[in-house]
Write a protein that holds these residues in place. Structure first.
Motif, PDB file in Angstrom:
ATOM      1  N   UNK A  75      12.763  40.203  17.533  1.00 29.53           N
ATOM      2  CA  UNK A  75      13.306  41.556  17.411  1.00 29.53           C
ATOM      3  C   UNK A  75      12.136  42.484  17.146  1.00 29.53           C
ATOM      4  N   UNK A  76      11.997  43.491  18.008  1.00 31.04           N
ATOM      5  CA  UNK A  76      10.922  44.462  17.841  1.00 31.04           C
ATOM      6  C   UNK A  76      11.555  45.843  17.770  1.00 31.04           C
ATOM      7  N   UNK A  77      11.385  46.507  16.638  1.00 32.87           N
ATOM      8  CA  UNK A  77      11.921  47.857  16.448  1.00 32.87           C
ATOM      9  C   UNK A  77      10.773  48.808  16.164  1.00 32.87           C
ATOM     10  N   UNK A  78      10.761  49.929  16.888  1.00 33.68           N
ATOM     11  CA  UNK A  78       9.741  50.965  16.712  1.00 33.68           C
ATOM     12  C   UNK A  78      10.421  52.296  16.437  1.00 33.68           C
ATOM     13  N   UNK A 113       9.024  43.710  13.114  1.00 31.89           N
ATOM     14  CA  UNK A 113       8.831  42.606  14.058  1.00 31.89           C
ATOM     15  C   UNK A 113       9.343  41.330  13.411  1.00 31.89           C
ATOM     16  N   UNK A 114      10.465  40.844  13.899  1.00 34.86           N
ATOM     17  CA  UNK A 114      11.062  39.599  13.411  1.00 34.86           C
ATOM     18  C   UNK A 114      10.955  38.551  14.509  1.00 34.86           C
ATOM     19  N   UNK A 115      10.567  37.338  14.147  1.00 38.42           N
ATOM     20  CA  UNK A 115      10.377  36.299  15.158  1.00 38.42           C
ATOM     21  C   UNK A 115      11.008  34.990  14.719  1.00 38.42           C
ATOM     22  N   UNK A 116      11.412  34.220  15.713  1.00 43.90           N
ATOM     23  CA  UNK A 116      11.840  32.838  15.522  1.00 43.90           C
ATOM     24  C   UNK A 116      11.212  32.012  16.633  1.00 43.90           C
TER      25      UNK A 116
END
Length: 722
Positions: free
Chosen positions: A270-273, A286-289
């Motif tokens: 998840x990438x939020x700007x 920036x959330x990653x799995x």
């Protein structure tokens, strides 16, 4: 020109053809399986057909009775493997090794081995909502400011989910190992990226001292990270040879490779700007799995580059892992960086469109003057130069900001761009150099050459330091009997090994000069070392160029067969004071068939800030290779898993698609004139990884510009565009 008035040529910086090229194109280069070890046996693995179970019984009678089969090994006692022996941790896990007089007999014998399991519930679906998600140790949560609160009030926000399929390395050379014992001494002819790293791995796995193990690997037919670790099948080859008292050759098949040597893990991001109306970034989330194996320790961290690539006063990065019943993932070109850059660069492109700002202009507006994640300055950073030079050469000004605006018959044409970065890695590395009485020189380091041209570039550095022509120098690598060298991954080979070569060759040249100036019989007797130079193997006084002698003269007069030097490069601890990265700006143009949805690359161009370039020809080759792999990641490559048993159903080059010539029509790259003397003594940053990093993002952005469809799941396939 030779002679006393000649000037020293600079070989570093020249586009010199590979010194090992003739051996490779004529088939004389010996890869792991090519070594002619007499009286050897052939070994074939028997892999599990389930992904999680207890082994109840292995029936080997039919295989043992098969003509040509010498033995079937099922007892791996004495070998330390990364998983529990007797339990199945992933599909394809080696459970038996069939050893025979011929490859055909071993292969047929392996098909005759029968295994009974007590199966257990298994989980192989990364996207299954029921799968366990845990905090990552490789990328712990990072926070500056309150990014979530800022996002809620930011004037413009982009918030997207991005996924990337699992990718496999698929090098040309299939992994192979030949193992032979002489008493308690083990020799392995192997495919590895780290000679002494692998030697130590064998030592730990087999329980014998490292000094009793010799690893030989002078040529590697592609690896991309897959040979960075030493895998169970390599240990089992040595185990089989020890048990049978004869050399054993074990080569994987292409399908076996998909279970045996790791892969780029599937990922979710998840990438939020959030930005203001002028395009200034206010907040980033920036959330990653990423998927991991239950038994292994490898985890990727896609958020590292996001923290520092652009300004963002509020930032939150969270990384999680999804443990599965699969084999262990591993490094694959641009590990972590290419994954994270895809999400970040696509989000920036979408934000630019919403703000009606040119995508390059938006990036330049958010160019940082230091590393916001650490507060440290950049050793060097010329990303803006990369974008400006690249945009001018590529013709970015001709790009229409309106999707679907440019056509060529039935083809929709689009352009996209993306930034690239990869951290500069340096490790301790050693080398030895020798001047011979015949005027030649030899240089030794236990390095690998997985394709970047290590033989050539190291010879160039040695030639410059020794003042010898390249054809008078022989650089030898790929043998654990040579001085310990850095492992060739993470783009650290040139920075680490190259620095050791320079230091060693400098020391040897200075030793020869000092030997001459204290020798009453030398024309250079009495001069100061700093007043003497070497050109074409001839030492001479700068103030009196006609006074001098060759290395050969010196050694012959003193009765010396050779003169030696050894040196170790130890990187300074500058990481605490500087942030060191290579950078790049990637540009892509695509054509998408409006009716069929097929994507074709028209051209890709990139400009890189990778420090000093030792050999432009080799650097260009690296860029083309990285771009090609980026095309595969963006448009073609996807491992398809049967979640019932963990089997990769397209574990072959017929169904697992990689780019071919028709997919790569026009690729080109340029490197800025630069050097990073903070990073290392030779001023390089490393370029093998960074050249792939921005490619998938640039292609995805070009596809959007062509079609108006923003694809956030790689690979970009026809069904996603229809």
């Amino acid at each position: 020109m030779t002679g006393p008035l000649a000037t020293r040529p600079a070989f570093a910086g020249q586009a010199i053809t590979r010194v090992d090229g003739h051996l490779k194109v004529t088939g004389q280069a010996r890869y792991a399986a090519d070594n002619p070890v007499p009286d050897h046996l052939y070994a074939v693995l028997v892999g599990s057909t389930v992904s999680r179970a207890t082994v109840v019984a292995i029936d080997t009678k039919a295989a043992t009775d098969h003509p040509g089969v010498v033995r079937v090994l099922t007892d791996f006692g004495g070998v330390k493997l990364p998983y529990d022996i007797g339990r199945v941790a992933f599909f394809g896990q080696p459970l038996a090794v069939v050893v025979a007089d011929t490859l055909e007999a071993a292969t047929h014998g392996a098909a005759m081995v029968s295994v009974r399991y007590r199966e257990e519930p298994q989980h192989t679906d990364f996207h299954d909502p029921a799968a366990t998600r845990e905090p990552s140790k490789a990328g712990p949560e990072y926070v500056r400011g309150d990014a979530d609160a800022v996002l809620r009030r930011a004037p413009v926000v982009v918030d997207r989910i991005y996924t990337i399929a699992r990718n496999y390395h698929n090098p040309m050379e299939i992994p192979a190992t030949i193992a032979a014992w002489d008493g308690d001494q083990l020799t392995v002819w192997d495919k590895v990226q780290g000679i002494h790293y692998s030697q130590q791995a064998y030592s730990e796995a087999l329980g014998i001292p490292a000094e009793k193990i010799r690893v030989i690997s002078p040529f590697v037919g592609g690896a991309f990270g897959s040979a960075g670790e030493t895998w169970p099948h390599q240990f089992l080859a040595a185990h089989a040879a020890r048990q049978l008292g004869r050399p054993v050759k074990l080569s994987l098949t292409r399908p076996q490779m998909y279970a045996a040597i790791g892969y780029r893990p599937a990922s979710w991001q998840r990438l939020a700007l959030g930005a203001d109306l002028n395009g200034e970034f206010l907040a980033t989330v920036h959330e990653t799995e990423v998927e991991v194996s239950r038994y292994g320790g490898y985890e990727e961290s896609p958020t590292e580059g996001t923290k520092l690539l652009y300004t963002s006063p509020a930032f939150r990065a969270t990384a999680r892992i999804v443990p599965l019943d699969t084999s262990e993932p591993t490094y694959m070109r641009g590990p972590g960086a290419v994954t994270g850059a895809f999400a970040l660069e696509c989000a920036i492109d979408e934000l630019a469109e919403r703000l009606r700002i040119d995508p390059i202009d938006l990036r330049l507006r958010n160019e940082p003057d230091h590393d916001q994640s650490t507060g440290t300055p950049f050793s060097t950073r010329r990303l803006t130069d990369c974008f400006r030079q690249g945009a001018d050469t590529f013709g970015w000004s001709r790009r229409s900001p309106t999707p679907r605006a440019v056509r060529d018959g039935d083809q929709l044409i689009g352009m996209g761009t993306a930034a690239a970065l990869y951290h500069t890695v340096r490790s301790e590395s050693s080398a030895q150099a020798r001047l011979n009485a015949d005027g030649t020189a030899e240089v030794f380091a236990a390095a690998s050459d997985i394709g970047p041209g290590t033989y050539t570039s190291m010879t160039q550095l040695a030639a410059d330091s020794l003042g010898l022509p390249m054809n008078k120098i022989r650089f030898s690598l790929g043998d654990s009997r040579f001085p310990k060298a850095a492992t060739q991954y993470g783009s650290q080979g040139m920075a680490s090994i190259g620095s050791s070569i320079k230091l060693t060759a400098d020391m040897l040249r200075d030793r020869a000069i000092r030997t001459a100036i204290i020798d009453p019989g030398s024309p250079l007797n009495g001069f100061r070392p700093q007043d003497v130079d070497v050109v074409d193997g001839r030492m001479y006084a700068r103030a009196e160029p006609r006074r001098g002698e060759t290395y050969q003269d010196l050694l012959r007069r003193r009765g010396l067969p050779s003169l030696d030097a050894a040196q170790t490069y130890s990187p300074e601890d500058v990481k605490a004071r500087y942030t060191m990265h290579a950078y790049g700006a990637v540009f892509a143009e695509v054509a998408v068939d409006e009716l069929l949805g097929t994507v074709r690359i028209r051209r890709i161009y990139a400009v890189y800030d990778a420090g000093r370039i030792i050999n432009p020809r080799l650097a260009h080759s690296q860029a083309i290779g990285g771009m090609t792999q980026g095309i595969g990641m963006a448009l073609l490559e996807s491992a398809e898993t049967d979640y019932r048993d963990g089997r990769i159903v397209n574990a072959n080059l017929s169904d697992y698609l990689v780019p071919v010539n028709a997919d790569v029509p026009a690729l080109d790259a340029a490197y800025l004139e630069a050097r990073d003397d903070i990073a290392d003594p030779i001023g390089v940053k490393g370029l093998g990884e960074v050249v792939m990093v921005g490619v998938p993002g640039a292609i995805a952005n070009a596809v959007y510009n062509a079609t108006g469809k923003r694809i956030t799941d790689l690979p970009i396939t026809i069904e996603k565009l229809l």
